[in-house]
Scaffold this motif. Sequence first.
Motif, PDB file in Angstrom:
ATOM      1  N   CYS A  89       0.809  -1.220   0.000  1.00 22.91           N
ATOM      2  CA  CYS A  89       0.000   0.000   0.000  1.00 22.91           C
ATOM      3  C   CYS A  89       0.846   1.276   0.000  1.00 22.91           C
ATOM      4  O   CYS A  89       0.439   2.293  -0.549  1.00 22.91           O
ATOM      5  N   ASP A  90       2.020   1.225   0.635  1.00 19.89           N
ATOM      6  CA  ASP A  90       2.850   2.423   0.721  1.00 19.89           C
ATOM      7  C   ASP A  90       3.884   2.511  -0.399  1.00 19.89           C
ATOM      8  O   ASP A  90       4.824   3.312  -0.321  1.00 19.89           O
ATOM      9  N   ILE A  94      -1.478   5.420   5.980  1.00 21.17           N
ATOM     10  CA  ILE A  94      -1.664   4.405   4.949  1.00 21.17           C
ATOM     11  C   ILE A  94      -1.785   3.041   5.619  1.00 21.17           C
ATOM     12  O   ILE A  94      -0.960   2.670   6.453  1.00 21.17           O
ATOM     13  N   GLU A 104      -3.377  -1.234   4.954  1.00 14.72           N
ATOM     14  CA  GLU A 104      -4.000  -2.242   4.100  1.00 14.72           C
ATOM     15  C   GLU A 104      -5.330  -2.662   4.693  1.00 14.72           C
ATOM     16  O   GLU A 104      -5.432  -2.911   5.892  1.00 14.72           O
ATOM     17  N   ARG A 117      -4.895  -5.583  -3.837  1.00 10.20           N
ATOM     18  CA  ARG A 117      -4.567  -5.165  -2.474  1.00 10.20           C
ATOM     19  C   ARG A 117      -5.382  -3.899  -2.215  1.00 10.20           C
ATOM     20  O   ARG A 117      -5.229  -2.899  -2.905  1.00 10.20           O
ATOM     21  N   TYR A 118      -6.283  -3.960  -1.256  1.00 14.24           N
ATOM     22  CA  TYR A 118      -7.140  -2.817  -0.919  1.00 14.24           C
ATOM     23  C   TYR A 118      -6.502  -2.021   0.203  1.00 14.24           C
ATOM     24  O   TYR A 118      -6.059  -2.597   1.197  1.00 14.24           O
ATOM     25  N   CYS A 119      -6.484  -0.705   0.034  1.00 13.30           N
ATOM     26  CA  CYS A 119      -5.798   0.169   0.980  1.00 13.30           C
ATOM     27  C   CYS A 119      -6.655   1.385   1.308  1.00 13.30           C
ATOM     28  O   CYS A 119      -7.559   1.754   0.553  1.00 13.30           O
ATOM     29  N   SER A 120      -6.312   2.008   2.417  1.00 12.48           N
ATOM     30  CA  SER A 120      -6.936   3.280   2.786  1.00 12.48           C
ATOM     31  C   SER A 120      -5.837   4.210   3.294  1.00 12.48           C
ATOM     32  O   SER A 120      -4.772   3.765   3.712  1.00 12.48           O
ATOM     33  N   TYR A 146      -9.591   5.662  -0.639  1.00 18.12           N
ATOM     34  CA  TYR A 146      -9.584   4.207  -0.720  1.00 18.12           C
ATOM     35  C   TYR A 146      -9.049   3.848  -2.093  1.00 18.12           C
ATOM     36  O   TYR A 146      -9.470   4.421  -3.101  1.00 18.12           O
ATOM     37  N   TYR A 147      -8.103   2.938  -2.136  1.00 18.83           N
ATOM     38  CA  TYR A 147      -7.526   2.570  -3.424  1.00 18.83           C
ATOM     39  C   TYR A 147      -7.166   1.097  -3.431  1.00 18.83           C
ATOM     40  O   TYR A 147      -7.043   0.456  -2.390  1.00 18.83           O
ATOM     41  N   SER A 148      -7.057   0.580  -4.636  1.00 23.55           N
ATOM     42  CA  SER A 148      -6.641  -0.807  -4.788  1.00 23.55           C
ATOM     43  C   SER A 148      -5.525  -0.870  -5.817  1.00 23.55           C
ATOM     44  O   SER A 148      -5.521  -0.133  -6.794  1.00 23.55           O
ATOM     45  N   TRP A 151      -8.790   4.281  -7.510  1.00 21.73           N
ATOM     46  CA  TRP A 151      -8.901   5.006  -6.252  1.00 21.73           C
ATOM     47  C   TRP A 151     -10.169   5.827  -6.216  1.00 21.73           C
ATOM     48  O   TRP A 151     -10.798   6.087  -7.242  1.00 21.73           O
TER      49      TRP A 151
END
Length: 147
Positions: free
Chosen positions: A43-44, A76, A78, A92-95, A109-111, A127
């Motif tokens: 995610c980062d 950041i 996951e 991979r879903y992230c915020s 929110y992005y993947s 995103w």
Amino acid sequence: MMAAAVAVLAVLAVAAPHARAASLLEKNFWLSGPNYSGIVPACDEREALNLISMRFSETERMYWNSNLAITGLDKISEIAFRPWGPEYQPRRYCSARVYTNDNKQRAIYYSIIEDGGLIGASWGVEWCIVGLDRNYAYAPSCKMARP
């Protein structure tokens, strides 16, 4: 005349080749399906975050006549990785929290998606920034950008 047309159609229907099931060779030859490796950046990953920032600014400028840009990201984390199982395309879903040049902070929110880039040559990103989903693609409140 009508009877002749019906007769011709009936003959053609009977003479047409019948549909058949695929043979063992047809079912198994070169149809191995997608072979995902499951290797998706974290995610980062700086490159993914820079891509989001660049495309966000470009979209704002081109479609919304806005100079809004991302100035920073933090918090950041996951949310999920392959939440639906290994047979689906790895995501991979992230915020995170995003800062924009209008001095506001918002949730993003992005993947990161394996084979989601240009013609599937590399990973890609999708995103949604809460409050800036102007075309409601991930409405409501970016819920559809999450798993």
